[in-house]
Design a protein around this motif. Structure first.
Motif, PDB file in Angstrom:
ATOM      1  N   VAL A 236       8.041 -49.108  48.288  1.00  0.00           N
ATOM      2  CA  VAL A 236       6.946 -48.294  47.758  1.00  0.00           C
ATOM      3  C   VAL A 236       6.127 -47.713  48.906  1.00  0.00           C
ATOM      4  CG1 VAL A 236       4.813 -48.368  46.405  1.00  0.00           C
ATOM      5  CG2 VAL A 236       6.852 -49.574  45.589  1.00  0.00           C
ATOM      6  N   ARG A 237       5.843 -48.522  49.908  1.00  0.00           N
ATOM      7  CA  ARG A 237       5.084 -48.064  51.075  1.00  0.00           C
ATOM      8  C   ARG A 237       5.825 -46.934  51.791  1.00  0.00           C
ATOM      9  NH1 ARG A 237       1.692 -51.401  54.132  1.00  0.00           N
ATOM     10  NH2 ARG A 237       2.865 -53.267  53.490  1.00  0.00           N
ATOM     11  N   PHE A 238       7.126 -47.157  52.042  1.00  0.00           N
ATOM     12  CA  PHE A 238       7.897 -46.194  52.817  1.00  0.00           C
ATOM     13  C   PHE A 238       7.991 -44.844  52.110  1.00  0.00           C
ATOM     14  CE2 PHE A 238      11.870 -44.595  54.797  1.00  0.00           C
ATOM     15  CZ  PHE A 238      11.456 -44.635  56.120  1.00  0.00           C
ATOM     16  N   ASN A 239       8.203 -44.862  50.800  1.00  0.00           N
ATOM     17  CA  ASN A 239       8.291 -43.609  50.049  1.00  0.00           C
ATOM     18  C   ASN A 239       6.994 -42.810  50.098  1.00  0.00           C
ATOM     19  OD1 ASN A 239      10.944 -43.951  49.298  1.00  0.00           O
ATOM     20  ND2 ASN A 239      10.473 -44.857  47.313  1.00  0.00           N
ATOM     21  N   ASP A 279      -1.745 -54.734  48.042  1.00  0.00           N
ATOM     22  CA  ASP A 279      -2.553 -53.516  48.023  1.00  0.00           C
ATOM     23  C   ASP A 279      -1.724 -52.243  48.168  1.00  0.00           C
ATOM     24  OD1 ASP A 279      -4.908 -55.021  47.828  1.00  0.00           O
ATOM     25  OD2 ASP A 279      -5.016 -55.261  50.012  1.00  0.00           O
ATOM     26  N   VAL A 280      -0.411 -52.404  48.368  1.00  0.00           N
ATOM     27  CA  VAL A 280       0.444 -51.229  48.573  1.00  0.00           C
ATOM     28  C   VAL A 280       0.433 -50.276  47.376  1.00  0.00           C
ATOM     29  CG1 VAL A 280       2.855 -50.499  48.809  1.00  0.00           C
ATOM     30  CG2 VAL A 280       1.920 -52.221  50.336  1.00  0.00           C
ATOM     31  N   PRO A 281       0.518 -50.749  46.116  1.00  0.00           N
ATOM     32  CA  PRO A 281       0.499 -49.788  45.005  1.00  0.00           C
ATOM     33  C   PRO A 281      -0.724 -48.881  45.006  1.00  0.00           C
ATOM     34  CG  PRO A 281       1.242 -51.918  44.223  1.00  0.00           C
ATOM     35  CD  PRO A 281       0.760 -52.132  45.634  1.00  0.00           C
ATOM     36  N   ALA A 282      -1.901 -49.441  45.274  1.00  0.00           N
ATOM     37  CA  ALA A 282      -3.114 -48.620  45.307  1.00  0.00           C
ATOM     38  C   ALA A 282      -3.082 -47.642  46.473  1.00  0.00           C
ATOM     39  CB  ALA A 282      -4.350 -49.517  45.399  1.00  0.00           C
ATOM     40  N   GLY A 327       9.771 -42.373  42.430  1.00  0.00           N
ATOM     41  CA  GLY A 327       9.778 -43.725  42.978  1.00  0.00           C
ATOM     42  C   GLY A 327       8.559 -44.540  42.581  1.00  0.00           C
ATOM     43  N   SER A 328       7.978 -44.241  41.431  1.00  0.00           N
ATOM     44  CA  SER A 328       6.757 -44.922  41.023  1.00  0.00           C
ATOM     45  C   SER A 328       7.072 -46.307  40.482  1.00  0.00           C
ATOM     46  CB  SER A 328       6.014 -44.086  39.980  1.00  0.00           C
ATOM     47  OG  SER A 328       4.750 -44.633  39.711  1.00  0.00           O
ATOM     48  N   ARG A 329       6.021 -47.074  40.252  1.00  0.00           N
ATOM     49  CA  ARG A 329       6.113 -48.405  39.664  1.00  0.00           C
ATOM     50  C   ARG A 329       4.933 -48.535  38.697  1.00  0.00           C
ATOM     51  NH1 ARG A 329       9.797 -47.637  42.709  1.00  0.00           N
ATOM     52  NH2 ARG A 329      10.823 -49.129  44.111  1.00  0.00           N
ATOM     53  N   PRO A 330       4.959 -49.495  37.768  1.00  0.00           N
ATOM     54  CA  PRO A 330       3.823 -49.639  36.836  1.00  0.00           C
ATOM     55  C   PRO A 330       2.475 -49.778  37.544  1.00  0.00           C
ATOM     56  CG  PRO A 330       5.687 -50.899  36.036  1.00  0.00           C
ATOM     57  CD  PRO A 330       6.089 -50.381  37.401  1.00  0.00           C
ATOM     58  N   ALA A 331       2.436 -50.534  38.634  1.00  0.00           N
ATOM     59  CA  ALA A 331       1.163 -50.725  39.331  1.00  0.00           C
ATOM     60  C   ALA A 331       0.704 -49.439  40.009  1.00  0.00           C
ATOM     61  CB  ALA A 331       1.279 -51.843  40.364  1.00  0.00           C
TER      62      ALA A 331
END
Length: 353
Positions: A236-239, A279-282, A327-331
């Motif tokens: 998630v961070r890399f994208n 904290d990566v999702p935010a 490349g999203s996620r629920p968070a």
């Protein structure tokens, strides 16, 4: 491209990425935006300059990134040149990383070097197996290997890659990660490219597997689903570097009028880079939202010309929108909805969805 934050100094490969983005990718971006595939010359250039060895072990790459931050800046620069090209190229490295760590010595010996040199190019089909709930692509053990059955949506690069790093999930939530041929046959078929708001040239399709036999020799690894998910924050961070690239290009095109946004881009970059896993999702949501704001600012800066179909401002606005969901996620989605004002923040700041 205008420097929009602290740039790691003395890195030949980062300088090369910036040159490729500015001199080859960005000038061609409007034409690629309307094409049905990325020009092969883009991938050939990246291979020539060693960028297919981005995730390869040290003995198989000549890239000299001194840090993770420098590698991220290279991805950011390339994305600011052409998102479709970077999207297809970036997904290649799932296979490279997997083969660098595999215990399948024969697969590593025969495939890793060609992948690292870009003579063999890979796409990725993992989401269908790791999604919450019932997997869309299932794995069943059989004599000599596995059978894959189901479908894999959002496979980019179809018709431009040679192999597909594919994950299927068995009844015990074990992921079977294999390197498959990226071609249709009796048990593999691909639908037409999706009609995307941006990066149409990525040729993103749904691949369907009908009792497709995967010999054990093609399996790179098997991983419990929960173990795989523990590493997901880094993906998630890399994208998020894709969104930083779109934002950076929009800001650069504004010239001196983008000064305040330049400082915000540097802060967003640092926040994403240094965010703790939880904290990566935010942080990812923040950079995606910032890309939308930067592209919108460019459209206003350009004025009426930004409404033309071949305008950089119009393309970057669509690309920023694309990256809100890619490349999203629920968070990440919940954080974006809060940031966009569609959800109320809870009293303790926790996610509400």
């Amino acid at each position: 491209m205008t420097d929009t934050g602290a740039t790691p100094a003395g890195c030949r490969s980062l300088d090369e990425a910036v040159r490729i983005a500015d001199e080859a990718l960005f000038p061609a971006a409007p034409e690629v935006d309307g094409a049905d595939r990325v020009p092969g010359s883009h991938f050939d250039l990246l291979a020539e300059k060693g960028f297919y060895g981005f995730a390869a072990p040290g003995d198989l790459t000549a890239l000299d990134f001194p840090s993770y931050a420098a590698a991220c800046r290279a991805v950011e620069s390339l994305a600011g040149g052409c998102l479709a090209t970077t999207l297809v190229w970036m997904q290649h490295h799932g296979a490279v990383s997997a083969l660098a760590k595999t215990g399948n010595d024969e697969l590593r010996e025969t495939r890793l070097k060609p992948l690292a040199e870009g003579r063999l190019r890979s796409g990725v089909a993992v989401t269908a197996a790791v999604r919450p709930g019932t997997p869309m692509l299932r794995a069943e053990p059989v004599d000599g290997g596995w059978v894959f059955d189901g479908s894999a949506p959002w496979v980019s690069g179809w018709g431009m890659v040679d192999t597909l790093y594919t994950a299927a999930r068995d009844a015990d939530d074990l992921l079977v990660m294999a390197l498959l041929d990226a071609e249709e046959g009796e048990s593999v078929s691909a639908g037409p490219p999706a009609r995307l708001v941006a990066a149409q040239a990525s040729r993103t399709v749904t691949v369907r597997f009908s009792r497709h036999f995967v010999p054990r020799e093609r399996v790179a690894q098997t991983v419990p689903l929960e173990a795989y998910r523990k590493n997901d924050p880094e993906s998630v961070r890399f994208n998020g570097n894709l969104a930083l690239g779109v934002a950076g290009r929009a800001i650069a095109l504004m010239g001196d009028d983008g000064g305040a946004l330049s400082a915000r881009l540097g802060a967003a970059r640092r926040t994403l880079l240094h965010a703790a896993p939880e904290d990566v999702p935010a942080a990812r949501a923040a950079v995606s939202q910032f890309a939308v704001s930067a592209a919108a600012a460019l459209a206003v800066h350009v004025g009426g010309r930004s409404l033309l179909a071949d305008a950089h401002a119009q393309r970057l606005t669509r690309e920023a929108t694309f990256l809100l969901a890619f490349g999203s996620r629920p968070a990440v989605r919940a954080a974006l909805l809060r940031g966009l004002g569609a959800q109320e923040r809870s009293a303790g700041g926790a996610e509400t969805a």
